[in-house]
Design a protein around this motif. Structure first.
Motif, PDB file in Angstrom:
ATOM      1  N   ALA A   8      -0.918 -11.559  12.195  1.00  0.00           N
ATOM      2  CA  ALA A   8      -1.558 -12.628  11.421  1.00  0.00           C
ATOM      3  C   ALA A   8      -1.815 -12.213   9.988  1.00  0.00           C
ATOM      4  N   LEU A   9      -2.023 -10.930   9.755  1.00  0.00           N
ATOM      5  CA  LEU A   9      -2.248 -10.436   8.403  1.00  0.00           C
ATOM      6  C   LEU A   9      -0.925 -10.110   7.714  1.00  0.00           C
ATOM      7  N   ILE A  10      -0.071  -9.361   8.395  1.00  0.00           N
ATOM      8  CA  ILE A  10       1.153  -8.865   7.771  1.00  0.00           C
ATOM      9  C   ILE A  10       2.096 -10.003   7.399  1.00  0.00           C
ATOM     10  N   LEU A  11       2.148 -11.062   8.207  1.00  0.00           N
ATOM     11  CA  LEU A  11       3.117 -12.131   7.982  1.00  0.00           C
ATOM     12  C   LEU A  11       2.678 -13.125   6.917  1.00  0.00           C
ATOM     13  N   GLN A  12       1.517 -12.962   6.334  1.00  0.00           N
ATOM     14  CA  GLN A  12       1.145 -13.796   5.191  1.00  0.00           C
ATOM     15  C   GLN A  12       2.056 -13.433   4.015  1.00  0.00           C
ATOM     16  N   PRO A  13       2.635 -14.404   3.350  1.00  0.00           N
ATOM     17  CA  PRO A  13       3.626 -14.113   2.304  1.00  0.00           C
ATOM     18  C   PRO A  13       3.160 -13.102   1.263  1.00  0.00           C
ATOM     19  N   LYS A  14       1.930 -13.216   0.809  1.00  0.00           N
ATOM     20  CA  LYS A  14       1.437 -12.289  -0.206  1.00  0.00           C
ATOM     21  C   LYS A  14       1.389 -10.865   0.324  1.00  0.00           C
ATOM     22  N   VAL A  15       0.965 -10.697   1.572  1.00  0.00           N
ATOM     23  CA  VAL A  15       0.880  -9.359   2.157  1.00  0.00           C
ATOM     24  C   VAL A  15       2.272  -8.796   2.400  1.00  0.00           C
ATOM     25  N   THR A  16       3.180  -9.630   2.886  1.00  0.00           N
ATOM     26  CA  THR A  16       4.551  -9.180   3.114  1.00  0.00           C
ATOM     27  C   THR A  16       5.185  -8.680   1.821  1.00  0.00           C
ATOM     28  N   GLU A  17       4.968  -9.399   0.733  1.00  0.00           N
ATOM     29  CA  GLU A  17       5.525  -8.984  -0.557  1.00  0.00           C
ATOM     30  C   GLU A  17       4.924  -7.660  -1.014  1.00  0.00           C
ATOM     31  N   ALA A  48      -7.085 -11.400  11.159  1.00  0.00           N
ATOM     32  CA  ALA A  48      -6.790 -12.808  10.922  1.00  0.00           C
ATOM     33  C   ALA A  48      -7.291 -13.267   9.563  1.00  0.00           C
ATOM     34  N   ALA A  49      -7.612 -12.331   8.674  1.00  0.00           N
ATOM     35  CA  ALA A  49      -8.173 -12.683   7.372  1.00  0.00           C
ATOM     36  C   ALA A  49      -7.128 -13.376   6.512  1.00  0.00           C
ATOM     37  N   ASP A  50      -7.579 -14.329   5.731  1.00  0.00           N
ATOM     38  CA  ASP A  50      -6.706 -15.068   4.812  1.00  0.00           C
ATOM     39  C   ASP A  50      -6.866 -14.467   3.417  1.00  0.00           C
ATOM     40  N   VAL A  51      -5.836 -13.755   2.961  1.00  0.00           N
ATOM     41  CA  VAL A  51      -5.931 -13.079   1.663  1.00  0.00           C
ATOM     42  C   VAL A  51      -5.609 -14.012   0.512  1.00  0.00           C
ATOM     43  N   SER A  52      -5.260 -15.255   0.818  1.00  0.00           N
ATOM     44  CA  SER A  52      -4.939 -16.186  -0.268  1.00  0.00           C
ATOM     45  C   SER A  52      -6.160 -16.479  -1.133  1.00  0.00           C
ATOM     46  N   HIS A  53      -7.358 -16.224  -0.593  1.00  0.00           N
ATOM     47  CA  HIS A  53      -8.582 -16.462  -1.366  1.00  0.00           C
ATOM     48  C   HIS A  53      -8.979 -15.248  -2.209  1.00  0.00           C
ATOM     49  N   VAL A  54      -8.294 -14.138  -2.012  1.00  0.00           N
ATOM     50  CA  VAL A  54      -8.602 -12.934  -2.794  1.00  0.00           C
ATOM     51  C   VAL A  54      -7.945 -13.066  -4.163  1.00  0.00           C
ATOM     52  N   PRO A  55      -8.684 -12.816  -5.247  1.00  0.00           N
ATOM     53  CA  PRO A  55      -8.115 -12.949  -6.594  1.00  0.00           C
ATOM     54  C   PRO A  55      -6.875 -12.082  -6.777  1.00  0.00           C
ATOM     55  N   ALA A  56      -5.964 -12.547  -7.598  1.00  0.00           N
ATOM     56  CA  ALA A  56      -4.691 -11.852  -7.803  1.00  0.00           C
ATOM     57  C   ALA A  56      -4.886 -10.456  -8.373  1.00  0.00           C
ATOM     58  N   ASP A  57      -5.830 -10.282  -9.291  1.00  0.00           N
ATOM     59  CA  ASP A  57      -6.039  -8.953  -9.884  1.00  0.00           C
ATOM     60  C   ASP A  57      -6.590  -7.978  -8.848  1.00  0.00           C
ATOM     61  N   VAL A  58      -7.388  -8.473  -7.905  1.00  0.00           N
ATOM     62  CA  VAL A  58      -7.901  -7.620  -6.834  1.00  0.00           C
ATOM     63  C   VAL A  58      -6.756  -7.175  -5.927  1.00  0.00           C
ATOM     64  N   LEU A  59      -5.870  -8.103  -5.573  1.00  0.00           N
ATOM     65  CA  LEU A  59      -4.722  -7.747  -4.742  1.00  0.00           C
ATOM     66  C   LEU A  59      -3.830  -6.721  -5.432  1.00  0.00           C
ATOM     67  N   ARG A  60      -3.688  -6.843  -6.735  1.00  0.00           N
ATOM     68  CA  ARG A  60      -2.882  -5.876  -7.481  1.00  0.00           C
ATOM     69  C   ARG A  60      -3.499  -4.481  -7.400  1.00  0.00           C
ATOM     70  N   ASN A  61      -4.818  -4.413  -7.553  1.00  0.00           N
ATOM     71  CA  ASN A  61      -5.496  -3.110  -7.475  1.00  0.00           C
ATOM     72  C   ASN A  61      -5.400  -2.515  -6.077  1.00  0.00           C
ATOM     73  N   VAL A  62      -5.575  -3.358  -5.047  1.00  0.00           N
ATOM     74  CA  VAL A  62      -5.466  -2.883  -3.665  1.00  0.00           C
ATOM     75  C   VAL A  62      -4.055  -2.374  -3.397  1.00  0.00           C
ATOM     76  N   GLU A  63      -3.053  -3.081  -3.908  1.00  0.00           N
ATOM     77  CA  GLU A  63      -1.664  -2.670  -3.719  1.00  0.00           C
ATOM     78  C   GLU A  63      -1.410  -1.301  -4.340  1.00  0.00           C
ATOM     79  N   ALA A  64      -1.874  -1.106  -5.570  1.00  0.00           N
ATOM     80  CA  ALA A  64      -1.657   0.182  -6.235  1.00  0.00           C
ATOM     81  C   ALA A  64      -2.396   1.307  -5.518  1.00  0.00           C
ATOM     82  N   ASP A  65      -3.647   1.059  -5.127  1.00  0.00           N
ATOM     83  CA  ASP A  65      -4.418   2.085  -4.420  1.00  0.00           C
ATOM     84  C   ASP A  65      -3.760   2.456  -3.096  1.00  0.00           C
ATOM     85  N   THR A  66      -3.244   1.440  -2.377  1.00  0.00           N
ATOM     86  CA  THR A  66      -2.577   1.689  -1.105  1.00  0.00           C
ATOM     87  C   THR A  66      -1.333   2.543  -1.306  1.00  0.00           C
ATOM     88  N   TYR A  67      -0.554   2.233  -2.339  1.00  0.00           N
ATOM     89  CA  TYR A  67       0.666   3.001  -2.610  1.00  0.00           C
ATOM     90  C   TYR A  67       0.350   4.473  -2.855  1.00  0.00           C
TER      91      TYR A  67
END
Length: 486
Positions: A293-302, A347-366
């Motif tokens: 439910a989390l991984i298959l969200q388009p933003k998370v998959t990308e 089952a969290a919906d990350v579409s409500h998370v701001p784009a800049d926050v997702l960018r920071n999470v992505e970089a930190d995860t990498y």
């Protein structure tokens, strides 16, 4: 029986390159304090002379298991225990402690307590002697009933320790869950127990200083990290963030900028002939991951596609190998939980998370995933020699600590590579629920070489824990991965 000194140094008994002598294991060098095993409590008791016996090689893992098993219990609090041990222990205190433990255990098991005749010698005395802390009480009877943890009357049902008679996925939510249910992001959940609040305060005090003591942080983290401070703690333990508080904002900004420079430079080449096979395999593997439910969200998959592709391009010695994709999930889940108040992360919906926050999470995860893989990259190079070596080491370890299980597997022609390859390749992520993986990684990151060497002992502990089911099994053809046992 081995002495205390030998117990603490059993990792150093042999210089041969076998599991147990490769790295100093933090949990074994510094086992949880047990007052029954230390002279502070037993000074008044005369020692009974015993004839020293020659220790068998098979005892070393058993000693390690007994010395570290209580580090996973939900009721451990070392500071309170030391304070208790420092005080004097009269017979009245000891008897009152034993009675309280039995009473709490009976309540937790749902069995009615027998009426107790109050005795003057068992009542708390209003003397100047400080009463024992609740966490100290449970430690006084730890060696009598190691699998049961005493809790204060008001919080007896808050946490339940891992029981040997229970299967890991069902019992791990209490024992391995940290400060709250790991499948749920903290932010507005249930109130913390007194012990959890105290533990969280210790972490916050340590992290608030101008320079974080990483050794102390590892010591605290070995028994689990409270959820509100897990993201910053993981970043520190992985080596992504510096210990100096003033340098952290600049480091985060620089590393995040560097990661997205990689995206701009490399990601458009994913469809080039030289890289298209790598990208295609990543694109195929991501939908197979969990939680779906989390991984298959388009933003998370990308996000996962970018992380894995950039890592593969920048590490040509191994490139992308199936199994690396699973190692992204725990970091992403832990870091995104900072911004999902009380939601079930699966089952969290990350579409409500701001784009800049997702960018920071992505970089930190990498960057944190890259730090992890730096220590185990030979697991994923050509022919995967790291995994081959670790499986062989696991086989040697099990043959020493549980020869019966080892012989049983050999007699039924079950090769360790058949089931342990995936354990090493995915770090048990396909065998454990995500909440247990996150808790386990708290300990892995607090250990030097935790993902490379300490992981071997966790795998061996699995085989020992389910030895009864393994020994009863006669047909392993239907269980090539042995996943049915857990």
């Amino acid at each position: 029986m081995a002495s205390d000194g030998a117990r603490k140094q059993f990792w150093k008994r042999s210089n041969s390159k076998v599991p147990g002598s490769i790295q100093h294991v933090y949990g074994a060098q510094h086992p949880p304090f047990d007052p029954l095993l230390h002279g502070t409590v037993l000074k008044a008791a005369p020692k009974v002379p015993t004839t020293p016996l020659k220790a068998k090689r098979v005892s070393t893992f058993q000693e390690f298991e007994s010395n570290t098993s209580d580090a996973w219990d939900a009721g451990e609090d070392e500071d309170e225990l030391l304070a208790l041990a420092a005080g004097s222990l009269g017979s009245a205190v000891v008897m009152e402690t034993a009675r309280r433990v039995l009473r709490d255990h009976s309540q937790r098991q749902g069995r009615p307590r027998l009426p107790e005749a109050p005795g003057p010698e068992l009542r708390p005395q209003p003397s100047t002697e400080s009463p024992p802390a609740s966490s100290g009480d449970l430690r006084l009877v730890k060696s009598v009933s190691e699998s049961h943890t005493s809790c204060p009357t008001g919080s007896a049902s808050d946490t339940v320790p891992l029981q040997r008679s229970q299967s890991l996925p069902h019992s791990a939510s209490g024992a391995l869950g940290g400060a709250a249910e790991p499948g749920t992001c903290s932010g507005g959940g249930a109130a913390l127990s007194e012990r959890e609040a105290s533990r969280l305060d210790k972490f916050r005090q340590l992290l608030a200083g101008p320079h974080t003591d990483l050794e102390e942080l590892r010591r605290l983290s070995w028994s689990g990290i409270p959820k509100p401070v897990r993201p910053i703690t993981w970043k520190l333990l992985s080596g992504y963030l510096p210990a100096n508080v003033d340098r952290r904002p600049a480091t985060l900004q620089r590393k995040q900028k560097e990661y997205f420079a990689f995206i701009d430079h490399y990601y458009d080449s994913r469809n080039d002939e030289v890289h298209q096979d790598t990208y295609r395999q990543i694109h195929i593997d991501i939908p197979r991951m969990s939680p779906e439910a989390l991984i298959l969200q388009p933003k998370v998959t990308e996000i996962f596609e970018r992380i894995l592709f950039i890592w593969a391009i920048r590490h040509p010695a191994s490139g992308y190998v199936q199994g690396i994709n699973d190692l992204v999930t725990p970091f992403f889940v832990v870091f995104i939980c900072e911004y999902l108040d009380g939601e079930d992360v699966a089952a969290a919906d990350v579409s409500h998370v701001p784009a800049d926050v997702l960018r920071n999470v992505e970089a930190d995860t990498y960057w944190c995933m890259s730090k992890l893989l730096d220590g185990i990259q030979d697991n994923y190079t050509f022919a995967q020699p790291g995994i081959q070596m670790k499986v062989k080491m696991l086989e040697e370890l099990v043959s020493r600590i549980d020869e019966q299980v080892h012989r049983h597997l050999e007699q039924h022609e079950v090769r360790y590579l058949q089931f342990a390859f995936r354990w090493m390749n995915n770090l048990l992520m396909r065998e454990l629920p995500l909440r247990c993986t996150v808790r386990l990684w708290d300990t892995y990151q607090s250990e030097p070489e935790g993902f490379a060497h300490f992981h071997l002992y966790v795998c061996a502990a699995f085989l020992v824990r389910w030895r009864k089911e393994i020994l009863e099994e006669r047909d392993f053809q239907e269980l090539p991965l042995m996943g049915a046992f857990w």
